[in-house]
Design an enzyme around this catalytic site. Structure first.
Site, PDB file in Angstrom:
ATOM      1  N   ASP A  13      66.800  41.849  52.809  1.00  0.00           N
ATOM      2  CA  ASP A  13      65.557  41.277  52.285  1.00  0.00           C
ATOM      3  C   ASP A  13      64.313  42.054  52.707  1.00  0.00           C
ATOM      4  O   ASP A  13      63.231  41.492  52.900  1.00  0.00           O
ATOM      5  CB  ASP A  13      65.404  39.803  52.718  1.00  0.00           C
ATOM      6  CG  ASP A  13      66.561  38.954  52.228  1.00  0.00           C
ATOM      7  OD1 ASP A  13      67.100  39.272  51.153  1.00  0.00           O
ATOM      8  OD2 ASP A  13      66.924  37.993  52.924  1.00  0.00           O
ATOM      9  N   ASN A  38      75.664  38.127  46.327  1.00  0.00           N
ATOM     10  CA  ASN A  38      75.060  37.712  47.605  1.00  0.00           C
ATOM     11  C   ASN A  38      73.632  38.266  47.702  1.00  0.00           C
ATOM     12  O   ASN A  38      72.806  37.737  48.445  1.00  0.00           O
ATOM     13  CB  ASN A  38      75.904  38.180  48.816  1.00  0.00           C
ATOM     14  CG  ASN A  38      76.267  39.660  48.771  1.00  0.00           C
ATOM     15  OD1 ASN A  38      76.087  40.329  47.763  1.00  0.00           O
ATOM     16  ND2 ASN A  38      76.792  40.162  49.876  1.00  0.00           N
ATOM     17  N   GLY A  40      69.799  39.088  46.663  1.00  0.00           N
ATOM     18  CA  GLY A  40      68.701  38.477  45.919  1.00  0.00           C
ATOM     19  C   GLY A  40      67.557  39.468  45.987  1.00  0.00           C
ATOM     20  O   GLY A  40      66.932  39.638  47.031  1.00  0.00           O
ATOM     21  N   HIS A  41      67.343  40.188  44.910  1.00  0.00           N
ATOM     22  CA  HIS A  41      66.308  41.227  44.885  1.00  0.00           C
ATOM     23  C   HIS A  41      65.158  40.753  43.996  1.00  0.00           C
ATOM     24  O   HIS A  41      65.341  40.559  42.802  1.00  0.00           O
ATOM     25  CB  HIS A  41      66.894  42.552  44.385  1.00  0.00           C
ATOM     26  CG  HIS A  41      67.904  43.145  45.337  1.00  0.00           C
ATOM     27  ND1 HIS A  41      68.505  44.361  45.155  1.00  0.00           N
ATOM     28  CD2 HIS A  41      68.402  42.675  46.509  1.00  0.00           C
ATOM     29  CE1 HIS A  41      69.326  44.613  46.161  1.00  0.00           C
ATOM     30  NE2 HIS A  41      69.286  43.598  46.989  1.00  0.00           N
ATOM     31  N   THR A 245      78.381  41.665  56.448  1.00  0.00           N
ATOM     32  CA  THR A 245      78.969  41.517  55.121  1.00  0.00           C
ATOM     33  C   THR A 245      80.216  42.394  55.067  1.00  0.00           C
ATOM     34  O   THR A 245      80.600  43.006  56.066  1.00  0.00           O
ATOM     35  CB  THR A 245      77.948  41.862  54.018  1.00  0.00           C
ATOM     36  OG1 THR A 245      78.452  41.395  52.763  1.00  0.00           O
ATOM     37  CG2 THR A 245      77.666  43.361  53.943  1.00  0.00           C
ATOM     38  N   THR A 305      66.351  34.410  48.768  1.00  0.00           N
ATOM     39  CA  THR A 305      66.244  34.575  47.320  1.00  0.00           C
ATOM     40  C   THR A 305      67.493  34.034  46.618  1.00  0.00           C
ATOM     41  O   THR A 305      67.429  33.541  45.502  1.00  0.00           O
ATOM     42  CB  THR A 305      66.068  36.076  46.988  1.00  0.00           C
ATOM     43  OG1 THR A 305      65.009  36.580  47.797  1.00  0.00           O
ATOM     44  CG2 THR A 305      65.721  36.305  45.541  1.00  0.00           C
ATOM     45  N   GLY A 423      51.786  43.854  49.116  1.00  0.00           N
ATOM     46  CA  GLY A 423      51.939  42.729  48.204  1.00  0.00           C
ATOM     47  C   GLY A 423      53.141  42.995  47.327  1.00  0.00           C
ATOM     48  O   GLY A 423      53.648  44.122  47.283  1.00  0.00           O
TER      49      GLY A 423
HETATM   50  P1  GDP Z   1      65.399  42.603  48.871  1.00  0.00           P
HETATM   51  O1  GDP Z   1      66.604  41.754  48.966  1.00  0.00           O
HETATM   52  O2  GDP Z   1      65.390  43.706  49.871  1.00  0.00           O
HETATM   53  O3  GDP Z   1      65.155  43.125  47.482  1.00  0.00           O
HETATM   54  O4  GDP Z   1      64.142  41.664  49.236  1.00  0.00           O
HETATM   55  P2  GDP Z   1      63.904  40.157  48.721  1.00  0.00           P
HETATM   56  O5  GDP Z   1      63.466  40.199  47.313  1.00  0.00           O
HETATM   57  O6  GDP Z   1      65.069  39.289  49.052  1.00  0.00           O
HETATM   58  O7  GDP Z   1      62.743  39.705  49.688  1.00  0.00           O
HETATM   59  C1  GDP Z   1      61.515  40.357  49.707  1.00  0.00           C
HETATM   60  C2  GDP Z   1      60.407  39.333  49.372  1.00  0.00           C
HETATM   61  O8  GDP Z   1      59.162  39.833  49.740  1.00  0.00           O
HETATM   62  C3  GDP Z   1      60.296  39.032  47.894  1.00  0.00           C
HETATM   63  O9  GDP Z   1      59.858  37.712  47.737  1.00  0.00           O
HETATM   64  C4  GDP Z   1      59.211  40.012  47.427  1.00  0.00           C
HETATM   65  O10 GDP Z   1      58.513  39.578  46.275  1.00  0.00           O
HETATM   66  C5  GDP Z   1      58.314  40.005  48.604  1.00  0.00           C
HETATM   67  N1  GDP Z   1      57.584  41.251  48.846  1.00  0.00           N
HETATM   68  C6  GDP Z   1      58.024  42.537  48.737  1.00  0.00           C
HETATM   69  N2  GDP Z   1      57.100  43.395  49.185  1.00  0.00           N
HETATM   70  C7  GDP Z   1      56.059  42.642  49.592  1.00  0.00           C
HETATM   71  C8  GDP Z   1      54.801  42.952  50.206  1.00  0.00           C
HETATM   72  O11 GDP Z   1      54.459  44.087  50.476  1.00  0.00           O
HETATM   73  N3  GDP Z   1      53.993  41.883  50.525  1.00  0.00           N
HETATM   74  C9  GDP Z   1      54.345  40.592  50.270  1.00  0.00           C
HETATM   75  N4  GDP Z   1      53.492  39.629  50.615  1.00  0.00           N
HETATM   76  N5  GDP Z   1      55.506  40.278  49.697  1.00  0.00           N
HETATM   77  C10 GDP Z   1      56.361  41.287  49.378  1.00  0.00           C
HETATM   78  P1  IMO Z   2      69.847  41.404  49.936  1.00  0.00           P
HETATM   79  O1  IMO Z   2      70.519  42.498  49.140  1.00  0.00           O
HETATM   80  C1  IMO Z   2      69.967  38.773  53.402  1.00  0.00           C
HETATM   81  C2  IMO Z   2      73.978  37.814  54.901  1.00  0.00           C
HETATM   82  C3  IMO Z   2      74.470  36.364  54.915  1.00  0.00           C
HETATM   83  C4  IMO Z   2      75.406  36.411  56.085  1.00  0.00           C
HETATM   84  C5  IMO Z   2      76.056  37.800  55.970  1.00  0.00           C
HETATM   85  C6  IMO Z   2      77.381  37.812  55.250  1.00  0.00           C
HETATM   86  O2  IMO Z   2      69.018  40.489  49.114  1.00  0.00           O
HETATM   87  O3  IMO Z   2      69.123  42.001  51.114  1.00  0.00           O
HETATM   88  P2  IMO Z   2      78.122  37.528  52.710  1.00  0.00           P
HETATM   89  O4  IMO Z   2      77.816  36.465  51.707  1.00  0.00           O
HETATM   90  O5  IMO Z   2      77.676  38.897  52.314  1.00  0.00           O
HETATM   91  O6  IMO Z   2      79.554  37.518  53.157  1.00  0.00           O
HETATM   92  O7  IMO Z   2      77.271  37.104  54.013  1.00  0.00           O
HETATM   93  O8  IMO Z   2      75.113  38.595  55.282  1.00  0.00           O
HETATM   94  N1  IMO Z   2      73.531  38.313  53.586  1.00  0.00           N
HETATM   95  C7  IMO Z   2      72.253  38.573  53.269  1.00  0.00           C
HETATM   96  N2  IMO Z   2      71.117  38.357  53.978  1.00  0.00           N
HETATM   97  N3  IMO Z   2      69.922  39.401  52.204  1.00  0.00           N
HETATM   98  C8  IMO Z   2      71.053  39.662  51.503  1.00  0.00           C
HETATM   99  O9  IMO Z   2      71.068  40.463  50.425  1.00  0.00           O
HETATM  100  C9  IMO Z   2      72.289  39.176  52.007  1.00  0.00           C
HETATM  101  N4  IMO Z   2      73.573  39.257  51.581  1.00  0.00           N
HETATM  102  C10 IMO Z   2      74.320  38.715  52.557  1.00  0.00           C
HETATM  103  O10 IMO Z   2      73.379  35.490  55.117  1.00  0.00           O
HETATM  104  O11 IMO Z   2      74.682  36.399  57.289  1.00  0.00           O
HETATM  105 MG    MG Z   3      67.109  39.759  49.192  1.00  0.00          MG
END
Ligand code: GDP
Ligand code: IMO
Ligand code: MG
Length: 432
Positions: A13, A38, A40-41, A245, A305, A423
């Protein structure tokens, strides 16, 4: 031509989806190389606010092809639902491709994920319950079902028939009576065949020989992005085992899971959040269970996410990032969510760990989870800048305190920070 891997350097994340959406403007092919739904982007762009689970984050650029690589595990009905969501937002998915070698996540994988977690009790991993671990287990045990099998209904039915009795025996072995209905449903051959073959038909037009697609792109000298899932600290080999994971988020996994020679990857961009978050169990040395932690969660909207779970939040952990730098060899880092720290008078960062039992200082991540659990962060304190950075568009727009913080992280990581995000939107990316 250039091939850039975009890799999470912490506990997931970090903002990989946001970075890929930003960079994809300039890329002809984006490939997800590991994990499944798993992930959430999040992508926020002029088309809306999207949460992608399987579909690569380059999908919003019509001229960019997006491939689910062979290293991804795919839940076909979940992918169809995701495609439907995009269609509702006006994206037809014509630029989505699926490797025929990718493995399929079956309903019984989701069930086994749940049963495994129950069995672990208080030592549970806190998985996303998407069946990811059991799907990779079947892949490695050489009894997985692949997308190519789903394209041949007779083959799919035969593989399913060969698998179900074993799964049923396994599930009944450690379930109690209240699970009987769930087990019956997740191992119902005709129910699964109907749902999966129908999803397979919907996906058929997207299925390709992924390697051939990649090869053509390389031949044409296209710009390619490899989109990582999760981050180093949950890598199957290098993460905080067993709280990991079942795939390899690090660049070593990118070549394998995208179907591209390792030697072709010429840039690795580490994605690093300006503080630390994690979902699920396991050691997290800088975790805060106080008002600062709550503020990071609220300001950063740190809720999963995929699962909506509140993310565990803490200060920046320079030891974990440095560990990731050594494993991944980042060319540079994209630092995200700097703006979340805007309101803090004092910001802390862990430059090392200390073992309270013997006073030993640690500058790397131990293999032993029990050792890691007891390590305490050694903090450096930094004055906050107490100014809004969300409108900053250049390096010099940033307050001096924010620049000093970034420069300190850069020195501790030992690699240049090339991008700073203030942001979630495309325009809120500062390129240095
Ligand atoms: P990912 O799994 O690595 O793609 O990241 P996620 O989408 O799960 O989590 C990142 C969160 O931070 C999302 O809600 C994005 O919209 C938000 N985000 C990403 N970059 C920024 C930033 O620079 N500032 C803020 N405030 N939010 C951000
Ligand atoms: P992105 O790509 C954050 C975590 C789970 C758990 C461990 C194993 O959005 O960064 P799994 O379901 O893969 O067997 O779970 O990894 N986990 C994540 N945490 N972001 C993710 O994906 C995750 N995918 C799995 O919470 O601790
Ligand atoms: Mg994520």
């Amino acid at each position: 031509m250039s091939v850039t891997a975009v890799v999470g350097a912490q506990w997931g994340d970090e903002g990989k989806g946001r970075v890929v959406d930003y960079l994809a403007d300039d890329a002809q092919l984006v490939i997800r190389y590991g994990g499944g739904n798993n992930a959430g982007h999040t992508v926020v762009n002029p088309h809306g606010h999207f949460k992608l689970h399987l579909i690569p984050s380059g999908i919003f650029h019509p001229g960019t092809r997006n491939l689910l690589g062979n290293g991804v595990v795919i839940n076909p009905p979940a992918l169809v639902t995701e495609l439907d969501g995009l269609a509702a937002a006006g994206f037809d998915g014509d630029n989505l491709f699926i490797s025929d070698r990718a493995h399929v996540v079956m309903p019984y994988h989701v069930l086994l994920d749940h049963l495994d977690e129950r069995e672990r009790g208080s030592a549970k991993i806190g998985t996303t319950s998407r069946g990811i671990g059991p799907a990779y287990v079947d892949k490695v045990a050489r009894r997985g079902i692949r997308i190519v099998d789903l394209m041949e209904p007779d083959v799919f039915r035969a593989r399913l028939a060969a698998t179900i009795p074993r799964v049923r025996r396994l599930a009944l072995g450690y379930a109690d009576d209240e699970m009987a209905d769930a087990i019956a449903e997740a191992t119902d051959e005709s129910l699964i065949a109907d749902a999966y073959l129908a999803a397979g038909e919907r996906l058929r037009r997207h299925v390709v020989d992924g390697q051939a697609l990649v090869d053509e792109a390389l031949e044409r000298g296209e710009r390619i992005l490899l989109e990582g899932q999760l981050g180093t600290m949950r890598d199957i080999d290098w993460g905080i085992y067993p709280y990991v994971t079942s795939s390899s988020p690090i660049p070593g996994g990118a070549s394998l899971g995208a179907g591209l020679p390792a030697v072709k990857i010429d840039r690795v961009l580490g994605v690093v959040k300006a503080y630390t978050t994690a979902v699920g169990s396991g050691p997290l040395p800088t975790e805060l269970e106080d008002v600062d932690g709550e503020r990071l969660r609220e300001r950063g909207e740190e809720y999963g996410t995929s699962t909506g779970r509140a993310r565990r939040c803490g200060w920046y952990d320079a030891v974990a990032v440095r560990f990731s730098v050594r494993l991944a060899g980042y060319s540079s880092v994209a630092l995200t969510k700097l703006d979340v720290l805007d309101g803090f008078e004092r910001i802390r960062l862990a430059a090392a760990y200390r073992d309270p039992t013997d006073g030993r200082e640690w500058t790397t991540v131990p293999a032993s989870t029990s050792v890691y659990e007891r390590l305490e962060p050694v903090y450096e304190d930094v004055d906050g800048w107490l100014a809004d950075t969300t409108g900053c568009r250049t390096w010099s727009d940033l307050p001096a305190g924010a620049r000093a913080y970034v420069e300190r992280l850069e020195a501790l990581a030992g690699v240049p920070i090339s991008h700073v995000s203030v942001g979630p939107e495309r325009a809120q990316m500062i390129v240095r």
